[in-house]
Design a protein around this motif. Sequence first.
Motif, PDB file in Angstrom:
ATOM      1  N   GLU A 173      22.047  11.149 -11.884  1.00  0.00           N
ATOM      2  CA  GLU A 173      22.437  10.282 -12.993  1.00  0.00           C
ATOM      3  C   GLU A 173      23.579  10.888 -13.808  1.00  0.00           C
ATOM      4  O   GLU A 173      24.397  10.161 -14.360  1.00  0.00           O
ATOM      5  CB  GLU A 173      21.225   9.985 -13.875  1.00  0.00           C
ATOM      6  CG  GLU A 173      20.233   9.060 -13.206  1.00  0.00           C
ATOM      7  CD  GLU A 173      18.950   8.865 -13.996  1.00  0.00           C
ATOM      8  OE1 GLU A 173      18.774   9.499 -15.054  1.00  0.00           O
ATOM      9  OE2 GLU A 173      18.111   8.074 -13.528  1.00  0.00           O
TER      10      GLU A 173
ATOM     11  N   LYS B 106      27.169   9.935 -12.405  1.00  0.00           N
ATOM     12  CA  LYS B 106      27.729   8.591 -12.562  1.00  0.00           C
ATOM     13  C   LYS B 106      28.842   8.533 -13.608  1.00  0.00           C
ATOM     14  O   LYS B 106      29.918   7.989 -13.327  1.00  0.00           O
ATOM     15  CB  LYS B 106      26.646   7.575 -12.870  1.00  0.00           C
ATOM     16  CG  LYS B 106      27.218   6.163 -12.844  1.00  0.00           C
ATOM     17  CD  LYS B 106      26.169   5.127 -13.005  1.00  0.00           C
ATOM     18  CE  LYS B 106      26.721   3.727 -12.941  1.00  0.00           C
ATOM     19  NZ  LYS B 106      27.891   3.419 -13.696  1.00  0.00           N
TER      20      LYS B 106
ATOM     21  N   GLU C 132      23.553   5.067  -7.272  1.00  0.00           N
ATOM     22  CA  GLU C 132      22.673   4.157  -8.011  1.00  0.00           C
ATOM     23  C   GLU C 132      21.490   3.742  -7.145  1.00  0.00           C
ATOM     24  O   GLU C 132      20.347   3.687  -7.629  1.00  0.00           O
ATOM     25  CB  GLU C 132      23.454   2.942  -8.476  1.00  0.00           C
ATOM     26  CG  GLU C 132      24.405   3.234  -9.604  1.00  0.00           C
ATOM     27  CD  GLU C 132      25.297   2.054  -9.978  1.00  0.00           C
ATOM     28  OE1 GLU C 132      25.903   2.129 -11.059  1.00  0.00           O
ATOM     29  OE2 GLU C 132      25.402   1.096  -9.196  1.00  0.00           O
TER      30      GLU C 132
ATOM     31  N   LEU D  39      18.751   2.496  -9.565  1.00  0.00           N
ATOM     32  CA  LEU D  39      19.365   1.769 -10.688  1.00  0.00           C
ATOM     33  C   LEU D  39      19.809   0.386 -10.272  1.00  0.00           C
ATOM     34  O   LEU D  39      20.146   0.104  -9.195  1.00  0.00           O
ATOM     35  CB  LEU D  39      20.567   2.559 -11.235  1.00  0.00           C
ATOM     36  CG  LEU D  39      20.241   3.863 -11.914  1.00  0.00           C
ATOM     37  CD1 LEU D  39      21.529   4.560 -12.341  1.00  0.00           C
ATOM     38  CD2 LEU D  39      19.378   3.640 -13.131  1.00  0.00           C
TER      39      LEU D  39
END
Length: 77
Positions: A10, A13, A72, A77
């Motif tokens: 994460e 990103k 993701e 996500l």
Amino acid sequence: MNKDRRLKIEELKPKLDSIREAIEQIRDDEQDAYDNMPESFQNGERGQKAEEVIDSLENALSQVEEAISSLENAVGL
């Protein structure tokens, strides 16, 4: 996937988003430069080189977007 590895992914990103934005800006600047060239330059070696650069930047942008999407998917996500 454990929490630590998920957090590491994460954290990537925003970095990739920043890279994507930088590539987009460079591509847009190169496209503007090409568009503002006289037609004789666009049709010549200089224009051909600019088009190659734009295509390469588009390719790089696509790959970064694919990497973002893959990350993701990895973290759900």
